[in-house]
Motif scaffolding. Sequence first.
Motif, PDB file in Angstrom:
ATOM      1  N   GLN A  99     -41.138   1.533  -0.987  1.00 58.33           N
ATOM      2  CA  GLN A  99     -41.116   2.487   0.123  1.00 58.33           C
ATOM      3  C   GLN A  99     -41.369   3.893  -0.396  1.00 58.33           C
ATOM      4  OE1 GLN A  99     -40.284   2.080   3.466  1.00 58.33           O
ATOM      5  NE2 GLN A  99     -40.278  -0.140   3.264  1.00 58.33           N
ATOM      6  N   SER A 102     -45.639   9.836   2.314  1.00 57.91           N
ATOM      7  CA  SER A 102     -47.092   9.955   2.195  1.00 57.91           C
ATOM      8  C   SER A 102     -47.485  11.086   1.257  1.00 57.91           C
ATOM      9  CB  SER A 102     -47.742  10.143   3.570  1.00 57.91           C
ATOM     10  OG  SER A 102     -46.975  10.990   4.379  1.00 57.91           O
ATOM     11  N   SER A 115     -33.016   7.183   5.195  1.00 55.54           N
ATOM     12  CA  SER A 115     -33.171   5.986   6.027  1.00 55.54           C
ATOM     13  C   SER A 115     -32.879   4.727   5.216  1.00 55.54           C
ATOM     14  CB  SER A 115     -34.551   5.945   6.674  1.00 55.54           C
ATOM     15  OG  SER A 115     -35.525   5.561   5.756  1.00 55.54           O
ATOM     16  N   GLN A 119     -29.801   2.031   5.844  1.00 59.78           N
ATOM     17  CA  GLN A 119     -29.989   0.580   5.953  1.00 59.78           C
ATOM     18  C   GLN A 119     -29.101  -0.191   4.990  1.00 59.78           C
ATOM     19  OE1 GLN A 119     -34.197  -0.797   5.973  1.00 59.78           O
ATOM     20  NE2 GLN A 119     -34.595   1.385   5.943  1.00 59.78           N
TER      21      GLN A 119
ATOM     22  N   VAL B  37     -37.499   5.370  22.945  1.00 61.92           N
ATOM     23  CA  VAL B  37     -37.399   5.315  21.480  1.00 61.92           C
ATOM     24  C   VAL B  37     -35.984   4.944  21.057  1.00 61.92           C
ATOM     25  CG1 VAL B  37     -37.511   6.707  19.381  1.00 61.92           C
ATOM     26  CG2 VAL B  37     -39.292   6.917  21.095  1.00 61.92           C
ATOM     27  N   ILE B  40     -35.467   1.260  21.606  1.00 57.69           N
ATOM     28  CA  ILE B  40     -36.166   0.487  20.567  1.00 57.69           C
ATOM     29  C   ILE B  40     -35.385   0.539  19.262  1.00 57.69           C
ATOM     30  CG2 ILE B  40     -38.242   0.385  19.148  1.00 57.69           C
ATOM     31  CD1 ILE B  40     -39.792   1.424  21.559  1.00 57.69           C
ATOM     32  N   GLN B  43     -32.393  -1.609  19.389  1.00 57.96           N
ATOM     33  CA  GLN B  43     -32.732  -3.031  19.394  1.00 57.96           C
ATOM     34  C   GLN B  43     -33.235  -3.478  18.027  1.00 57.96           C
ATOM     35  OE1 GLN B  43     -36.265  -4.403  20.104  1.00 57.96           O
ATOM     36  NE2 GLN B  43     -35.521  -6.504  20.235  1.00 57.96           N
ATOM     37  N   GLN B  44     -33.953  -2.580  17.323  1.00 55.77           N
ATOM     38  CA  GLN B  44     -34.591  -2.977  16.074  1.00 55.77           C
ATOM     39  C   GLN B  44     -33.673  -2.846  14.864  1.00 55.77           C
ATOM     40  OE1 GLN B  44     -37.748  -4.101  15.291  1.00 55.77           O
ATOM     41  NE2 GLN B  44     -38.223  -4.377  17.447  1.00 55.77           N
ATOM     42  N   PRO B  46     -29.652  -2.480  13.356  1.00 46.02           N
ATOM     43  CA  PRO B  46     -28.195  -2.439  13.564  1.00 46.02           C
ATOM     44  C   PRO B  46     -27.568  -1.194  12.950  1.00 46.02           C
ATOM     45  CG  PRO B  46     -28.732  -3.950  11.803  1.00 46.02           C
ATOM     46  CD  PRO B  46     -30.048  -3.495  12.385  1.00 46.02           C
ATOM     47  N   PHE B  47     -28.355  -0.449  12.165  1.00 42.67           N
ATOM     48  CA  PHE B  47     -27.786   0.704  11.467  1.00 42.67           C
ATOM     49  C   PHE B  47     -27.970   1.997  12.232  1.00 42.67           C
ATOM     50  CE2 PHE B  47     -29.415  -2.320   8.275  1.00 42.67           C
ATOM     51  CZ  PHE B  47     -28.206  -2.752   7.785  1.00 42.67           C
ATOM     52  N   ARG B 297     -38.952   9.528  13.765  1.00 46.09           N
ATOM     53  CA  ARG B 297     -39.021   9.461  12.300  1.00 46.09           C
ATOM     54  C   ARG B 297     -37.864   8.638  11.723  1.00 46.09           C
ATOM     55  NH1 ARG B 297     -43.197  11.575   9.770  1.00 46.09           N
ATOM     56  NH2 ARG B 297     -44.190  13.403  10.651  1.00 46.09           N
ATOM     57  N   PHE B 298     -36.658   8.913  12.203  1.00 43.22           N
ATOM     58  CA  PHE B 298     -35.514   8.192  11.651  1.00 43.22           C
ATOM     59  C   PHE B 298     -35.599   6.712  12.007  1.00 43.22           C
ATOM     60  CE2 PHE B 298     -30.890   6.967  12.077  1.00 43.22           C
ATOM     61  CZ  PHE B 298     -30.697   6.823  10.715  1.00 43.22           C
ATOM     62  N   GLY B 301     -38.194   5.051  10.033  1.00 41.93           N
ATOM     63  CA  GLY B 301     -37.697   4.930   8.668  1.00 41.93           C
ATOM     64  C   GLY B 301     -36.790   3.714   8.529  1.00 41.93           C
ATOM     65  N   LEU B 302     -35.925   3.536   9.518  1.00 39.17           N
ATOM     66  CA  LEU B 302     -35.013   2.386   9.488  1.00 39.17           C
ATOM     67  C   LEU B 302     -35.787   1.070   9.566  1.00 39.17           C
ATOM     68  CD1 LEU B 302     -32.009   3.423  11.738  1.00 39.17           C
ATOM     69  CD2 LEU B 302     -32.090   3.201   9.260  1.00 39.17           C
ATOM     70  N   MET B 303     -36.947   1.107  10.252  1.00 36.28           N
ATOM     71  CA  MET B 303     -37.747  -0.106  10.354  1.00 36.28           C
ATOM     72  C   MET B 303     -38.688  -0.233   9.155  1.00 36.28           C
ATOM     73  SD  MET B 303     -38.697   0.326  14.319  1.00 36.28           S
ATOM     74  CE  MET B 303     -37.433   0.966  15.401  1.00 36.28           C
ATOM     75  N   ASN B 304     -38.512   0.647   8.159  1.00 33.01           N
ATOM     76  CA  ASN B 304     -39.345   0.630   6.968  1.00 33.01           C
ATOM     77  C   ASN B 304     -40.817   0.832   7.275  1.00 33.01           C
ATOM     78  OD1 ASN B 304     -37.248   0.359   5.172  1.00 33.01           O
ATOM     79  ND2 ASN B 304     -37.215  -1.871   5.373  1.00 33.01           N
ATOM     80  N   LEU B 305     -41.086   1.601   8.335  1.00 30.02           N
ATOM     81  CA  LEU B 305     -42.470   2.000   8.575  1.00 30.02           C
ATOM     82  C   LEU B 305     -42.676   3.291   7.814  1.00 30.02           C
ATOM     83  CD1 LEU B 305     -42.701   1.140  12.324  1.00 30.02           C
ATOM     84  CD2 LEU B 305     -43.880   0.053  10.426  1.00 30.02           C
ATOM     85  N   GLN B 306     -43.703   3.319   6.999  1.00 26.46           N
ATOM     86  CA  GLN B 306     -43.767   4.390   6.033  1.00 26.46           C
ATOM     87  C   GLN B 306     -44.369   5.657   6.618  1.00 26.46           C
ATOM     88  OE1 GLN B 306     -45.599   2.294   2.755  1.00 26.46           O
ATOM     89  NE2 GLN B 306     -43.606   1.407   2.326  1.00 26.46           N
ATOM     90  N   GLY B 307     -44.338   6.700   5.790  1.00 24.57           N
ATOM     91  CA  GLY B 307     -44.728   8.034   6.218  1.00 24.57           C
ATOM     92  C   GLY B 307     -46.018   8.098   7.018  1.00 24.57           C
TER      93      GLY B 307
END
Lengths: 366, 369
Positions: A99, A102, A115, A119, B37, B40, B43-44, B46-47, B297-298, B301-307
């Motif tokens: 992770q 960018s 983040s 987690q 948001v 979502i 739902q996505q 738990p943290f 953004r947060f 980030g929690l869903m590990n979608l990057q920058g």
Amino acid sequence: MLKDTKFHLIALLAVLVLLLAGCQAAATPTEEAATEPPAAETEDVTEAPMTEEPVATEEAAGDIVIALVPKNLGNPYFDTANNGAQEAAAELGIEVQYQGSSTADATEQIQLLNSLIAQEVDGLAISANDADALVPTGQDAMAQGIPVVTWDSAIAPEGRDVHINQATAEGIARVQIEMAHRLADGEGQIAILSATSTAPNQNEWIGFMEEILQEPDYQGLELVDTVYGDDEDEKSYNEALGLMTTYPDLEVIIAPTTVGIAASARAVQDQGRIGEVLVTGLGTPNQMREYVKSGAAPEFALWNPGDLGYLAVYTIYHMVQGDITGAPGDEFDAGKLGNYTILDDGTILLGAPTVFDADNIDDFDF
Amino acid sequence: MAATHSETRSARHSRRVSLRNILVRWELLLVVLITVVTLINIQQSPFFLKPVNLSRAARDFMELGIMMLPMTYIIIALATVDLSVASIMGMCASFMGLLFMNGVDIWIAVAAALALGVAAGAMNGFLVAHVKLPALVVTLATYAFYRGMAYAMLGDEAARGYPESFTYLGQGFIGDGRIIPFSLILFLALALIFGVVLHTTTFGRYLYAIGNNEQAARYSGVPVDRVKMILFVLSGFMSALAGLVLAARFGSTRPDIGLGLELTVITATVLGGISISGGTGTMIGAILSLLLIGLVRFGMGLMNLQGQVQDIVIGLLLIISVLLPSIGRMLSRRGALSNLNVSQVLQVTLFVIAMALFVAFFLWSRSLL
């Protein structure tokens, strides 16, 4: 009025569609993550996601998730580190998530780390964008029981558990003298083409090289000159040409800088003196591949970033398992790399730099 | 608050109504987006709802929020942006660090940094209001100049070792719960002041008046140049303050602190419905937009979608925020449907489809990786 409402609905729909498109992507990685939830603190998970069930507090290897955080994404050097980390993860049966932000920027990296801490990942392996600015974040992670190991670029000691040092100055100097010794068949004139005359790393290495050259084994080598290419391609190229003109019997140019080594090899190649003057030093495989194959620079060295990632994962794994605490003197096993001890200053030394030559260079891509 | 735009009374009547509809609509849309948001995120991950996580995430956006407040004023009144805010932030934080490293008391260093921020803003303001240079060019120049000063002050060094009483600004919490960050309260208090000033005072009405028609405002006695000066000084001061909060959060200062943040600030402001052509926008919109960006953004980030994915989503939101009001204007004219310019609609539709395809392709290629 009616039209306004209509418009409103259409606009909302459009936005929702776009958002959902965004969430589709979210589904894939999250489900992966959710099947292997960090087991700690299950009592907090009241609104458990669909796939999750209450998990025992015992941490099985398969539940360990370590985040490998490079300075930024899209850099082959860090991608190579990730390959090594994934190899270690496969051997240990754990998950390593790669992770990064960018851009190589502390502000963004802190957001990302927050983040990851949120987690409740089991460990953080970080190449820090700012040794000081990341200290509070590292402390937050450690306070939450997450081991923080830095690699490639450290967080200051108070903000991490352990730092993995890629090489010592002495080790970097020694490997370059050894290569020069081999290339010159034990005797002949050598010269150094460095970065700027004030570059602290290079000057420290050159200082060690001069000491090592005093050792009996290397008496055959004569250091005739040290010149500075200022880490500019053209200046380095011209300095290399100058060395070849001034010292017709010169056998080896050592360039302890990635700019200088490529420029020197090109100069040798352009002058048609391959085999007479040989270039070595510090470089990266992608940049030097051509010159290794042409014979202008038969061998050069650098630490292997893949090993850095590999060792970082093993270190964190043993900390998560409670085998070690990260204190000086702790010893652990790191798979194919062997045994390591945490040194007094809270660092681990990766080992001698890797030498790249025609036999192994195609195994590397960074 | 949106209802208090008394300054637009003088504007043409029909136009006023449609403009206000758009405004109300945009803030509503922001609320809807925020709700979506949030749902979502819940739902996505738990943290997401854990207070400690939310509070830590909130701290990451407070400097942005502090800089956004004066930027809102500048965009409303001057229909331009202050590009030098992040550089002022860097220069002032570096100045404070430099003084502190040389043994100056931290609070004197803080006061000096704030004063430097005022001076930096005053220089922008002077060049814009009195020398009459375009604000974009002036602040582009000082963007480089102030950042250069930051490097001149600290070079490769970092200032560190700030006392805890100072780092509290960026790291501290109100009460023992370690849940409510001090910087959040600071931002909310400032936002309240900026909102009240914008929407209830004469000064606030001046901003809208200048933004709607500078010449008309000047002829009706608005002290335009003085207002401009005040705006840039305010921007300089707030940027310096944001710089201090960021330095406190980092516990250290490097000259590149906050590099590139000006674009994020402008993005957040425009996304809040503050029209870049000036004269419209509310403080509520700006604050909602900050909340939305933070949640996106947060959450991502929690869903590990990057920058990069986050940047794409924020960029899309921004495009939508510029697109919707202009579609809205188009539609809310009389006889909208019959007047509808077919080629415009076609362009917009094609654009949306192209963006959707692009996003789809991107996501598809990522999941293959």
